[in-house]
Design an enzyme around this catalytic site. Structure first.
Site, PDB file in Angstrom:
ATOM      1  N   GLY A  46       3.877   1.890  -3.946  1.00 47.06           N
ATOM      2  CA  GLY A  46       4.549   2.194  -5.295  1.00 47.06           C
ATOM      3  C   GLY A  46       4.629   3.753  -5.310  1.00 47.06           C
ATOM      4  N   GLN A  51       5.383  11.926  -8.914  1.00 48.61           N
ATOM      5  CA  GLN A  51       4.518  12.162  -7.898  1.00 48.61           C
ATOM      6  C   GLN A  51       4.883  12.997  -6.833  1.00 48.61           C
ATOM      7  OE1 GLN A  51       3.240   7.757  -7.501  1.00 48.61           O
ATOM      8  NE2 GLN A  51       1.500   8.653  -6.817  1.00 48.61           N
ATOM      9  N   CYS A 102      -4.817   5.767  -5.818  1.00 51.25           N
ATOM     10  CA  CYS A 102      -3.396   6.338  -5.909  1.00 51.25           C
ATOM     11  C   CYS A 102      -3.203   7.439  -5.114  1.00 51.25           C
ATOM     12  CB  CYS A 102      -3.615   6.961  -7.409  1.00 51.25           C
ATOM     13  SG  CYS A 102      -1.942   7.681  -8.098  1.00 51.25           S
ATOM     14  N   LEU A 103      -2.003   7.750  -4.490  1.00 54.60           N
ATOM     15  CA  LEU A 103      -1.510   8.514  -3.604  1.00 54.60           C
ATOM     16  C   LEU A 103      -1.826  10.106  -4.441  1.00 54.60           C
ATOM     17  CD1 LEU A 103       1.630   7.359  -2.308  1.00 54.60           C
ATOM     18  CD2 LEU A 103      -0.390   7.255  -1.242  1.00 54.60           C
ATOM     19  N   HIS A 144       1.090   0.298 -12.948  1.00 52.40           N
ATOM     20  CA  HIS A 144       0.636   1.664 -12.462  1.00 52.40           C
ATOM     21  C   HIS A 144       1.659   2.711 -12.394  1.00 52.40           C
ATOM     22  CE1 HIS A 144      -2.035   3.861  -9.531  1.00 52.40           C
ATOM     23  NE2 HIS A 144      -1.173   4.500  -9.357  1.00 52.40           N
ATOM     24  N   GLU A 145       2.960   2.523 -12.057  1.00 49.91           N
ATOM     25  CA  GLU A 145       3.969   3.201 -11.837  1.00 49.91           C
ATOM     26  C   GLU A 145       4.699   3.645 -13.093  1.00 49.91           C
ATOM     27  OE1 GLU A 145       4.003   4.680  -9.022  1.00 49.91           O
ATOM     28  OE2 GLU A 145       2.969   3.234  -8.326  1.00 49.91           O
ATOM     29  N   HIS A 148       2.737   6.243 -14.536  1.00 51.39           N
ATOM     30  CA  HIS A 148       3.162   7.761 -14.019  1.00 51.39           C
ATOM     31  C   HIS A 148       4.162   8.501 -14.775  1.00 51.39           C
ATOM     32  CE1 HIS A 148       0.075   8.572 -10.782  1.00 51.39           C
ATOM     33  NE2 HIS A 148       0.558   7.292 -10.034  1.00 51.39           N
TER      34      HIS A 148
HETATM   35 ZN    ZN Z   1      -0.382   6.298  -8.493  1.00 49.93          ZN
END
Ligand code: ZN
Length: 183
Positions: A46, A51, A102-103, A144-145, A148
Site C-alpha cells: 500500500g 509518502q 511502513c515504507l 494503515h493507508e 497516512h
Molecule cells: Zn505506511
C-alpha cells in the site's frame, strides 16, 4: 510513469492532513500511475500520496499473490485498488492485532490493533463514487493507508514500546520482516 522518492519520518508531509482531491485531471492521473510504479518498486502492499511528498487524499493498495502455487491466495490478492478521498464509514467494534511495517519508517515493525472489518466510501481515479467492505489483511492495509492521508503513522497506535522492534534486513529477523505488511 516514474518511480518517486518515498519520504521517511521525520519529513513533515507525513504529519500533514492531506487535502481532498477535487481535480481528476492529468496531474492526478500522473500521480496515481507514479504511485503504482513506486509501490511496486518498493515491494509495498500500500502507498499513500503523502509518502511521495504529495499531501493529497490518494492511496493505492494491492495484496500480492503468494509466491508459491501451494499457498491459498488471500482475499483480493492481485486486485488493484486506487482510492481517492477514502473514508471509513463503518467498522466493527471487534479489533485484531497484527504486525505492520511502513515504507516511511524503514527498519521497524510493530504490533497494531485494527478494526476487523471496515466499510470504505471513496472515489476511483476518475471520480466515480463507490462503497466497499473489506475484512482481514486488506482491511488492515486500508486502515494503515487512510491513516497516512490524515498524518498518522502506525506507531502512533502503539503505546507499549515492547510492541515496536527493529528489523535489520538479514539474519533470523528476515522472516519476521516478511510476515509484516509493508505499507
Ligand atoms: Zn505506511
Amino acid at each position: 510513469m516514474a518511480v518517486r522518492e518515498v519520504v521517511t519520518l521525520p519529513h513533515p508531509v507525513l504529519r500533514q492532513r492531506a487535502r481532498p482531491v477535487t481535480d481528476f485531471g492529468p496531474e492526478l492521473q500522473q500521480l496515481v500511475d507514479d504511485m503504482w510504479e513506486t509501490m511496486h518498486a518498493a515491494h509495498g502492499m500500500g502507498l499513500a500520496a503523502n509518502q511521495v511528498g504529495i499531501p493529497a487524499r490518494v492511496i493505492v493498495v494491492e495484496v500480492p499473490m503468494p509466491e508459491s502455487d501451494d499457498e491459498e491466495p488471500p482475499p483480493h490478492a492481485g486486485e488493484r485498488f486506487t482510492l481517492v478521498n477514502p473514508r471509513i464509514s463503518w467498522h466493527t467494534r471487534e479489533t485484531v492485532t497484527g504486525v505492520e511495517g511502513c515504507l516511511s519508517l524503514p527498519g521497524l515493525a510493530g504490533e497494531v490493533e485494527r478494526y476487523k472489518e471496515i466499510r470504505i466510501e471513496a472515489q476511483d481515479r476518475r471520480g466515480k463514487r463507490f462503497t466497499k467492505r473489506f475484512t482481514g489483511w486488506i482491511a488492515r492495509i486500508f486502515q494503515h493507508e487512510i491513516d497516512h492521508v490524515s498524518g498518522v503513522v502506525y506507531t502512533d497506535h502503539i503505546d507499549d514500546p515492547e510492541k515496536v522492534w527493529s528489523v535489520t534486513p538479514g539474519e533470523e529477523e528476515r522472516e519476521e520482516a516478511k510476515a509484516a505488511i509493508l505499507a
